[in-house]
Design a protein around this motif. Structure first.
Motif, PDB file in Angstrom:
ATOM      1  N   GLY A 197      -3.673   0.940  -4.545  1.00 21.13           N
ATOM      2  CA  GLY A 197      -3.452   0.365  -3.223  1.00 21.13           C
ATOM      3  C   GLY A 197      -2.242  -0.563  -3.218  1.00 21.13           C
ATOM      4  O   GLY A 197      -1.620  -0.831  -4.253  1.00 21.13           O
ATOM      5  N   TYR A 198      -1.923  -1.071  -2.031  1.00 19.24           N
ATOM      6  CA  TYR A 198      -0.768  -1.964  -1.896  1.00 19.24           C
ATOM      7  C   TYR A 198      -1.071  -3.327  -2.506  1.00 19.24           C
ATOM      8  O   TYR A 198      -2.174  -3.852  -2.381  1.00 19.24           O
ATOM      9  CB  TYR A 198      -0.407  -2.153  -0.420  1.00 19.24           C
ATOM     10  N   LYS A 199      -0.062  -3.891  -3.161  1.00 18.12           N
ATOM     11  CA  LYS A 199      -0.120  -5.265  -3.653  1.00 18.12           C
ATOM     12  C   LYS A 199       1.109  -5.999  -3.136  1.00 18.12           C
ATOM     13  O   LYS A 199       2.182  -5.412  -2.976  1.00 18.12           O
ATOM     14  CB  LYS A 199      -0.138  -5.296  -5.182  1.00 18.12           C
ATOM     15  N   ASN A 228       6.472 -12.330   4.953  1.00 21.30           N
ATOM     16  CA  ASN A 228       5.257 -12.781   5.640  1.00 21.30           C
ATOM     17  C   ASN A 228       4.102 -13.035   4.676  1.00 21.30           C
ATOM     18  O   ASN A 228       3.171 -13.786   4.996  1.00 21.30           O
ATOM     19  CB  ASN A 228       4.831 -11.759   6.691  1.00 21.30           C
ATOM     20  N   SER A 229       4.148 -12.420   3.508  1.00 21.64           N
ATOM     21  CA  SER A 229       3.073 -12.628   2.526  1.00 21.64           C
ATOM     22  C   SER A 229       3.089 -14.040   1.957  1.00 21.64           C
ATOM     23  O   SER A 229       2.072 -14.539   1.467  1.00 21.64           O
ATOM     24  CB  SER A 229       3.204 -11.623   1.375  1.00 21.64           C
ATOM     25  N   GLY A 230       4.251 -14.678   1.998  1.00 24.83           N
ATOM     26  CA  GLY A 230       4.380 -16.021   1.444  1.00 24.83           C
ATOM     27  C   GLY A 230       4.482 -16.052  -0.062  1.00 24.83           C
ATOM     28  O   GLY A 230       4.584 -17.122  -0.674  1.00 24.83           O
ATOM     29  N   LYS A 231       4.476 -14.883  -0.705  1.00 22.20           N
ATOM     30  CA  LYS A 231       4.529 -14.823  -2.162  1.00 22.20           C
ATOM     31  C   LYS A 231       5.949 -15.118  -2.635  1.00 22.20           C
ATOM     32  O   LYS A 231       6.910 -14.484  -2.206  1.00 22.20           O
ATOM     33  CB  LYS A 231       4.102 -13.447  -2.658  1.00 22.20           C
ATOM     34  N   GLU A 232       6.094 -16.106  -3.509  1.00 22.96           N
ATOM     35  CA  GLU A 232       7.405 -16.498  -4.025  1.00 22.96           C
ATOM     36  C   GLU A 232       7.856 -15.538  -5.128  1.00 22.96           C
ATOM     37  O   GLU A 232       7.048 -15.058  -5.929  1.00 22.96           O
ATOM     38  CB  GLU A 232       7.351 -17.918  -4.584  1.00 22.96           C
TER      39      GLU A 232
END
Length: 644
Positions: A197-199, A228-232
């Motif tokens: 699945g998507y990560k 938009n995920s906010g993941k750095e």
């Protein structure tokens, strides 16, 4: 303290020697894990003292890297790709840096990675921070079968940044293999998504792949998902904004939408140089030159001051940025700053023809010694490559004194004999000598360049016997032009003669004999009535390109008279006339033409730029008032355009 080096390889015979040699003197062992090479990679690695381990490739980069880590014995590990190598000065610092970091909480060292396109004279594409040196800790291992990264499940990866101390060059993403790698990476990512699945961590890499493969809507989609995920992302947060902006440009999105995205990026990364350069380029394309100049200057300042770890994608464009800044200064008649930025551009890319010729034009009235000293600060007169570039470019622009100086070096010091000697003789009035040599060379092999210069030297010699000698050996178009020049048989020139007429015209412009040039210009009257407008427009534009603005004005006006009102481009021609007058500092006349351009529907932004510069540069209050009124008129026109 021992240092181990690791490399994963497959068919890297072109790179492996440079890679290993770049660090061999500071490591205690070299581990090469080969994944199935069928070239000389393994053999060359053994010759350099590496220990070779074989690994059956399974589309999992992390597993291959971790296999290499299982073989090391050192306290710290240097892990490079085979297409990477350390900058020579960086290597000397590494043992001391490792020793210092080992006493701290840090277990990894961030290095500057500079991407180089090896197919474009090693042009730098950009730089970013990444980990290539880390402590040998059984808990520190790679994760991710693609775009693998270090992970420590029992703690943290604490990075000591040595971005400005350790530099690694990476040649693996040269343009010829970009798409192959992108497709390979995409296939692996899609397989991962099918299985798991998507990560969030996939979005950025999907965007990169789709951008490289030209699927721009998908590139935008996944960059927005990543944002938009906010993941750095370590050192790569700007790249998603870069991908969106580039994709919108490729998709030819509305200009307002592109500008909005650039401003969003600047707002998020106000201390980073990337987007000031993007905005400066965008504004220049829109002919908003003053705003463009402001952003170029902001870009240079921010780039000089930037010390962060975000990827910098601007390094490979510095020469272009300097050249564009010089061009804007040149347009606004600020020749001092134009020269300054053209020099900066050439120091980054000294073999750029357009920038060199622009600089030569601006220094044409310098004292010869001053001009030569300036050029010699950029180029090495003992270098054959540098000298060839200078001489061949000076042949194009026909700068007599400078060409004579450098041709003398080219001939006496480097023993080179070529066209430069003959062009130097031509510029010094040795027309008969040149004619004899060019004519003899042309008759031997009928080379088109020799035919052109034989005709030029025959025209300049003003000898009928030379004209007679050559005209029976050249193609029909040249023969008709020569006959017309001599007022002999030809009373008519045709559309098929225009290209060769323009070719001779350009050479006569660059040689600079105004009497001969004016006589040649008169031949335009022998062309068919229906062909004259197009020919005269091309002649005017050519004169403008050669900075001969007074003659360009004459021909542009003649062009307008020929077509009168039956011309859809009359507004742009009046704009060109205004520009030529502005360059001559005839500001009142320039305003008259700018007014005519507006009256005939000119809507481009540059008209306001020239009017503003006119207002700033003139001391005549009446002209200032006229310019101000026209600026208001142009602003109203632009508002109407923007509102549809």
């Amino acid at each position: 303290m021992k240092i181990s080096a690791c490399i994963i390889t497959k068919n890297e015979e072109k790179n492996i020697r440079k890679c290993i040699n770049s660090f061999i003197d500071i490591v205690d062992e070299v581990i090469v894990v080969d994944t199935g090479s069928n070239d000389k990679t393994v053999e060359l690695s053994k010759e350099l003292g590496a220990m070779i381990y074989n690994f059956e490739w399974n589309n999992d980069f992390a597993e291959a890297r971790n296999y290499a880590l299982s073989k090391v014995k050192g306290d710290w590990i240097v892990f490079l790709d085979a297409d990477e190598y350390f900058e020579e000065k960086s290597v000397e610092k590494i043992p001391k840096i490792i020793s210092d970091v080992d006493k701290t909480k840090y277990n990894a060292i961030g290095c500057k990675i500079i991407n180089i396109d090896s197919n474009k004279d090693k042009k730098i594409q950009g730089s970013f921070l990444n980990i290539r040196i880390f402590k040998n800790d059984k808990n520190i291992r790679y994760i991710g079968n693609i775009h693998e990264r270090l992970n420590n499940p029992k703690g943290k990866i604490n990075i000591a940044s040595y971005y400005n101390d350790i530099t690694i060059y990476h040649t693996g993403y040269s343009t010829d293999i970009n798409k192959l790698k992108a497709q390979r990476n995409l296939d692996i990512l899609l397989k991962n998504i099918e299985n798991d699945g998507y990560k969030e961590e996939y979005y950025h890499y999907l965007s990169d792949c789709y951008l490289t493969l030209g699927e721009y809507e998908k590139a935008i989609k996944y960059s927005r998902l990543q944002i938009n995920s906010g993941k750095e992302l370590l050192g790569n947060n700007t790249k998603n904004y870069v991908n969106i902006i580039q994709s919108l440009i490729y998709l030819k999105a509305p200009k307002k939408e592109i500008e909005k995205e650039i401003k969003v990026a600047i707002n998020h990364f106000s201390d980073h140089p990337n987007f000031y350069l993007s905005y400066a380029d965008f504004l220049m394309g829109e002919k908003r030159y003053t705003e463009s100049l402001e952003n170029f200057l902001k870009f240079f300042k921010v780039k000089e001051e930037y010390r962060g770890i975000e990827a910098d994608h601007t390094e490979g464009f510095m020469d272009i940025a300097y050249a564009k800044t010089g061009f804007i200064y040149q347009m606004k008649n600020d020749e001092v700053n134009a020269i300054l930025f053209y020099i900066k551009s050439l120091r980054k890319n000294k073999y750029d023809s357009g920038t060199f010729q622009s600089l030569i034009y601006l220094i044409k009235n310098f004292n010869l010694d001053e001009a030569i000293n300036l050029i010699n600060e950029i180029y090495d007169i003992s270098s054959e490559e540098d000298m060839q570039f200078i001489v061949y470019e000076l042949i194009k622009v026909k700068n007599r004194d400078m060409l004579g100086y450098y041709t003398n070096i080219w001939y006496k010091k480097l023993g080179k004999q070529d066209m430069s000697l003959l062009i130097t003789l031509l510029l010094n009035g040795r027309y008969q000598t040149c004619f004899n040599i060019f004519y003899e060379a042309y008759i031997k092999d009928f080379n088109n360049e020799y035919s052109l210069y034989t005709i030029i030297s025959a025209i300049l010699s003003n000898k009928k016997e030379n004209i007679y000698l050559i005209k029976n050996h050249v193609k029909p178009s040249y023969r008709r032009i020569i006959n017309a020049w001599e007022n002999e048989q030809e009373k008519q020139l045709f559309k098929t003669d225009i290209e060769d007429y323009i070719g001779i015209f350009k050479e006569l412009i660059s040689i600079g004999d105004i009497v001969i040039l004016n006589k040649f210009i008169d031949l335009k009257n022998l062309f068919l009535k229906e062909d004259k407008p197009m020919l005269i427009y091309r002649m005017a534009k050519t004169l403008q390109d050669f900075y001969i603005h007074d003659l360009a004005i004459t021909l542009y006006n003649e062009y307008i008279l020929l077509l009168q009102e039956n011309i859809s481009s009359i507004s742009s021609v009046n704009m060109a006339l205004g520009y030529c007058c502005y360059k001559l500092k005839h500001y009142k006349l320039a305003c008259n033409y700018f007014m005519k351009a507006l009256e005939n529907g000119y809507i481009e932004n540059d008209i306001k730029e020239f009017l503003n510069w006119t207002k700033d540069q003139t001391e005549d209050d009446n002209i200032k008032k006229i310019a101000e009124n026209l600026i208001n008129q142009a602003t109203e026109v632009n508002l109407q355009k923007d509102n549809g």
